[in-house]
Design an enzyme around this catalytic site. Structure first.
Site, PDB file in Angstrom:
ATOM      1  N   GLU A 260       0.692  -1.177   0.024  1.00  0.00           N
ATOM      2  CA  GLU A 260      -0.021  -0.112  -0.109  1.00  0.00           C
ATOM      3  C   GLU A 260       0.901   1.139   0.143  1.00  0.00           C
ATOM      4  O   GLU A 260       0.732   2.405  -0.653  1.00  0.00           O
ATOM      5  CB  GLU A 260      -0.774   0.089   1.146  1.00  0.00           C
ATOM      6  CG  GLU A 260      -1.808  -1.210   1.304  1.00  0.00           C
ATOM      7  CD  GLU A 260      -2.702  -1.038   2.564  1.00  0.00           C
ATOM      8  OE1 GLU A 260      -3.987  -1.054   2.379  1.00  0.00           O
ATOM      9  OE2 GLU A 260      -2.209  -1.049   3.735  1.00  0.00           O
TER      10      GLU A 260
ATOM     11  N   ASP B 119     -10.379 -11.713   4.219  1.00  0.00           N
ATOM     12  CA  ASP B 119     -10.739 -13.083   4.647  1.00  0.00           C
ATOM     13  C   ASP B 119     -12.033 -12.922   5.741  1.00  0.00           C
ATOM     14  O   ASP B 119     -12.192 -12.006   6.064  1.00  0.00           O
ATOM     15  CB  ASP B 119      -9.568 -13.748   5.149  1.00  0.00           C
ATOM     16  CG  ASP B 119      -8.962 -13.113   6.506  1.00  0.00           C
ATOM     17  OD1 ASP B 119      -9.672 -13.135   7.562  1.00  0.00           O
ATOM     18  OD2 ASP B 119      -7.823 -12.474   6.203  1.00  0.00           O
TER      19      ASP B 119
END
Length: 255
Positions: free
Chosen positions: A12, A222
């Site tokens: 990122e 997830d």
């Protein structure tokens, strides 16, 4: 007014550094910080580190050393709430430390000295970030080509930006029974957490102490269960880093 962009993942940060105008790399407290401009506005980029202590150290350095006026956090999290799917984004309304327990001296989850268990994020800054997150997920399939089923996650027809409670703790929750127990215990106590991660609550506490606005967006990688580790590097590279880039650049344009 300088905005700090905290990233949980190196992928990122590298994406955002590439967008910096007038970049300057500085070292402080054993960490690399990048100064520059995004969308014509002054920013400092930094990696939070893993866990609450590392994140608190980085956030404190951003305030004390760099004088930032607000902190925005991007990263990934495990989904806990109903309808919070892989590829969605949760923008924090408030934070709770799910491993904070100073009982019987204080009620479970209450942060000693704060008379509360949940620390609120800044409403105005979070509203802008939620708008940016909504625009990001709306274009997820078209712009990013993201299909969760290719990573072993259930297929969904559309992705959503959620707004609510996020729980943080110094533990990677990656077992279905643990995730269910955490979700149920918090829910029964009136704390319906949408996601779980390892840093945000610490940054929220630092920002509360210094009285500066804080907002956070977590991409759901997830469901905090037995498959939490599956294809995580691929998700980070193909989805999370692009989400962060899209949300941060949109946010900076709206500030």
């Amino acid at each position: 007014m300088t905005t700090a962009i905290l990233s949980a993942l190196p992928e990122e940060q590298s994406t955002l550094v590439a967008h910096l105008a007038h970049p300057q790399r500085l070292m402080h407290a054993g960490r690399a910080f990048w100064r520059g401009e995004l969308a014509g506005r002054a920013v400092v980029l930094a990696l939070s580190g893993i866990g609450k202590v590392a994140a608190a150290t980085t956030a404190t350095a951003l305030v004390e050393r760099f004088g930032v006026a607000r902190i925005v956090f991007t990263g990934v999290a495990g989904g806990l709430g109903d309808g919070v799917n892989v590829g969605d984004v949760v923008v924090a309304e408030d934070y709770l430390q799910h491993d904070m327990d100073a009982s019987p001296l204080f009620p479970r989850w209450e942060v000693p000295g704060y008379a509360r268990s949940r620390l609120a994020c800044d409403a105005d800054l979070s509203a802008i970030l939620l708008e940016a997150a909504g625009a990001c997920v709306a274009s997820a399939r078209g712009q990013f080509g993201f299909k969760p089923e290719l990573l072993g996650a259930p297929a969904v027809t559309s992705h959503r930006a959620h707004h609510g409670l996020i729980a943080s703790g110094d533990r990677f929750v990656c077992a279905a029974d643990e995730a269910h127990r955490l979700r149920t215990t918090l829910q029964d106590a009136g704390h319906p957490a949408l996601a779980v991660e390892m840093e945000g609550a610490a940054v929220a506490q630092v920002c509360h102490d210094y009285g500066i606005p804080f907002a956070a967006a977590r991409t759901i990688s997830d469901r905090a269960d037995d498959t939490a580790h599956v294809d995580f590097p691929r998700f980070v590279q193909t989805v999370a880093s692009r989400y962060a880039e899209h949300m941060v650049l949109t946010l900076m344009q709206k500030l």
